[in-house]
Design an enzyme around this catalytic site. Structure first.
Site, PDB file in Angstrom:
ATOM      1  N   THR A 344      14.033  16.016  28.260  1.00 32.84           N
ATOM      2  CA  THR A 344      13.559  17.108  27.318  1.00 32.84           C
ATOM      3  C   THR A 344      13.247  17.744  28.370  1.00 32.84           C
ATOM      4  OG1 THR A 344      12.898  15.299  26.578  1.00 32.84           O
ATOM      5  CG2 THR A 344      11.881  17.276  25.890  1.00 32.84           C
ATOM      6  N   GLY A 426       9.478  13.787  29.662  1.00 34.07           N
ATOM      7  CA  GLY A 426       9.547  11.929  29.644  1.00 34.07           C
ATOM      8  C   GLY A 426       9.407  10.685  28.961  1.00 34.07           C
ATOM      9  N   GLY A 427      10.293  11.129  28.092  1.00 37.86           N
ATOM     10  CA  GLY A 427       9.702   9.785  27.251  1.00 37.86           C
ATOM     11  C   GLY A 427       8.641   9.019  26.622  1.00 37.86           C
TER      12      GLY A 427
END
Length: 530
Positions: A344, A426-427
Site C-alpha cells: 500500500t 503494511g496490512g
C-alpha cells in the site's frame, strides 16, 4: 534523515520521492493540498506499481481549518458475477490471491480522486486534471527507474503472478527476468489511459469510453466485474470515526476499513498508563492492545451496511475500559494468528492555507491480482481476497458488497492546536505502526522523524515464515528483548529497517504555520517542501 523536515509554504510526504516531488510542484504553482495529492497519487500509481495504482482502491481524510474532517471511501464492491456458488463451481475453496478470480471487485480509487476534486473546487482550486496527471503520464510513457522495493516485491511473488494475463509483458524484462532496481520501465498503455481521463474526466473510467474498454478487458481476462458494476460504482463521503484521548482527538476511516482498529488500539494503550516510549513496557502494552483490537476487528468489521452495531460503539469509554481490563501488564495474552499482508502507499499533503490531506491507495497484496488489462495498462487489485466463501462468515463474497479493508489513513487534532496526519502501508501492521508513531511523537514528545526511524515490531505481519509471532527489528537493545521474552512473547528477529515493518510517514501542522514532515527510511520516499 535523522530529524523532521520543516517548512512554511507547503509540504508533501510520500513513500516514493518522485510522488512527493510531483505534489510539491503543484503546491509551488499555487495548487491546494487536494490537487497536490492527486498529482502525487497519479505519479505513485506509475512508479510504485507493486503497491498501488488506478486499478485499486483508496481512502481520504481531508481537514480544512475551522471545519470538521471529511473522509472519502473510494473502495469498490464485488462484481455481479462474483458469487460464492460461481467460485465453488470453479473448484475454489477460497477467493484466490492472484488471477482473474482475484480481480472480483470494482477499482474505486479514481472515484475518490473525483470526490476530493469536487471539494477542491469549493476551495477555489483551478488547476486542470490534465496538469495534475502530467508527471504520471510522462513517467509512464518515457520511463521510470524500477525501485528497490519493486524489485524485492516481484522476486517475492514472481511465481504467483508471472503467468497472469498481461503481467509478464508489462513487468518482466523481454527475456522474462525480474528487472533490477534502476532498470527503465514504461507503461505506454497506462499513459494513454491517463491522457484520455484527463480529457474526458475521471468519471470516464466508470461510465465513459475508458470504462467500456476496461469492462471488455476484464471480461476477456475472465474477471467477474462487468460494465454494469463499473457504472453503479460511486465513492462515499462519511464522517470519520473519532477517539478522544487526553491530548488529542484522533480521526480514522470508518468500516469497511480497520480505522476502528487503530483508534481502539490507541484508546486501550492510553489506559495502560505507560509513561515513556522507551522500554519493554511500551512495546508490551501496544502488543496486548493490538490483540484485543484485532479480535474486535475480525469479529465485527465488514461492509457497514451489514454491521449490527455502529463502529463508534467500540470507542466508548465504557467499552474500552472493559476491554482494557482483559490485558495483563506482566504477561502476553493469547491471540489468534494474523496473516493479512498488504502492499500500500500512504501520503500526506498540507498547503499554505493549512488544509491537510491524509491519503492511502492500494492494489492490496504485491501487484494485486497480477492481471494487467491489455488495452489500458491497468493492473487490477485483489482486495476481494478479503472475502470468504463461507456464507456464515463476517465477510462473505456477495455481489454489491464491499470487502474488509486494511487501509486506514489517520488524522489527529491535538489539544494544543496542532494537526497531525499519519499512516503507513503494511496490512495487519498498519494499526500497530500508526499507534506507535502517534504515541512516540504526540504522547511522549519524540521528534517526528525519530519516531518513524526508531526500531519497530509487528505482531503477526508476515510475507514468509510464521504468522503467529512478534517480529522485531534487531536494533532493539538486548535488555528490551529479554524483558519481552520474560513476559511470554515469542520473538522473531528481522533485519534493521526491514520493509516488513511498513512505509510510514507523518506530517504535522503547527499553530504558527510551521509544517513538519517525516518519511520512512524503509521506503523509497522523502519529504518535499518549500
Amino acid at each position: 534523515m535523522l530529524t523532521s523536515r520543516l517548512a512554511r509554504r507547503g509540504m508533501v510526504t510520500a513513500p516514493h520521492h518522485l510522488a512527493a516531488q510531483a505534489g510539491l510542484a503543484i503546491l509551488r504553482e499555487g495548487g491546494n493540498a487536494i490537487e497536490a495529492m492527486i498529482a502525487a497519487a497519479s505519479t505513485c500509481a506509475v512508479v510504485y506499481p507493486h503497491m498501488n495504482g488506478i486499478g485499486g482502491d483508496g481512502f481520504w481524510i481531508i481537514h480544512e481549518p475551522g471545519r470538521p474532517p471529511v473522509s472519502i471511501d473510494a473502495s469498490g464492491a464485488a462484481g455481479a458475477l462474483a458469487t460464492i456458488e460461481a467460485y465453488k463451481e470453479k473448484g475454489q475453496t477460497k477467493v484466490p490471491a492472484q488471477g482473474p478470480l482475484a480481480a472480483c471487485t470494482v477499482a474505486g480509487t479514481l472515484s475518490g480522486w473525483q470526490s476530493a476534486l469536487d471539494l477542491s473546487l469549493r476551495w477555489g482550486g483551478t488547476l486542470p486534471l490534465s496538469r495534475l496527471v502530467t508527471e504520471a503520464i510522462t513517467l509512464a510513457r518515457d520511463g521510470f527507474s524500477v525501485s528497490h522495493s519493486q524489485e524485492r516485491a516481484l522476486r517475492r511473488v514472481l511465481g504467483a503472478v508471472k503467468d497472469q494475463p498481461g503481467f509478464s509483458a508489462q513487468f518482466l524484462s523481454p527475456d522474462g527476468r525480474v528487472p533490477k532496481a534502476g532498470a527503465v520501465q514504461r507503461n505506454p498503455a497506462l499513459a494513454d489511459t491517463l491522457e484520455i481521463l484527463a480529457r474526458e474526466g475521471l468519471d470516464s473510467f466508470y461510465r465513459g469510453s475508458v470504462g467500456q474498454v476496461v469492462a471488455t478487458d476484464l471480461k476477456d481476462a475472465g474477471c467477474p466485474v462487468t460494465a454494469e458494476d463499473l457504472a453503479r460504482h460511486r465513492s462515499v463521503r462519511r464522517r470519520p470515526l473519532a477517539l478522544a484521548l487526553d491530548n488529542a482527538v484522533v480521526h480514522g476511516t470508518p468500516p469497511p476499513t480497520q480505522g476502528l482498529t487503530t483508534l481502539m488500539l490507541l484508546g486501550l494503550f492510553q489506559r495502560a498508563g505507560i509513561k515513556s516510549a522507551e522500554g519493554a513496557e511500551f512495546i508490551h502494552a501496544m502488543v496486548e492492545a493490538s490483540k484485543i483490537a484485532y479480535r474486535v476487528r475480525d469479529d465485527k468489521i465488514c461492509d457497514p451496511r451489514f454491521m449490527g452495531v455502529h463502529a463508534a460503539t467500540y470507542l466508548s469509554g465504557q467499552v474500552l475500559d472493559g476491554l482494557s481490563a482483559q490485558t495483563n501488564p506482566n504477561h502476553a495474552g493469547p491471540w489468534p494468528p494474523l496473516s493479512t499482508d498488504g502492499d500500500t502507499i500512504w501520503m500526506a499533503a498540507v498547503d499554505s492555507e493549512g488544509r491537510t490531506v491524509s491519503f492511502i491507495q492500494s492494489v492490496y497484496q504485491a501487484f494485486g491480482s497480477g492481471v494487467v488489462l491489455k488495452n489500458t495498462g491497468v493492473l487490477w487489485h485483489n482486495r476481494g481476497f478479503a472475502f470468504s466463501l463461507n456464507p456464515q462468515s463476517i465477510n462473505p463474497l456477495t455481489p454489491g458488497r464491499k470487502p474488509f479493508h486494511t487501509l486506514n489513513p489517520a488524522l489527529a487534532k491535538l489539544r494544543d492546536g496542532r494537526v497531525m496526519a499519519f499512516g503507513t502501508m503494511g496490512g495487519d501492521g498498519q494499526p500497530q505502526t500508526m499507534a506507535t508513531i502517534f504515541a512516540r511523537h504526540a504522547l511522549f514528545g519524540q521528534d517526528l522523524q525519530a519516531a518513524i526511524t526508531a526500531p519497530r515490531w509487528a505482531l503477526g505481519r508476515s510475507w514468509s515464515g510464521p504468522a503467529d509471532d512478534l517480529k522485531v527489528e534487531d536494533r532493539f537493545d538486548s535488555t528490551i528483548l529479554d524483558a519481552l521474552r520474560a513476559k511470554g512473547h515469542a520473538l522473531t528477529m528481522v533485519a534493521p529497517f526491514d520493509e516488513i515493518m511498513g512505509h510510514a510517514g507523518a506530517l504535522v501542522l503547527h499553530t504558527d504555520g510551521t509544517m513538519e514532515g517525516a518519511s520512512d527510511p524503509r521506503s523509497d520516499g522523502t519529504v518535499a517542501a518549500w
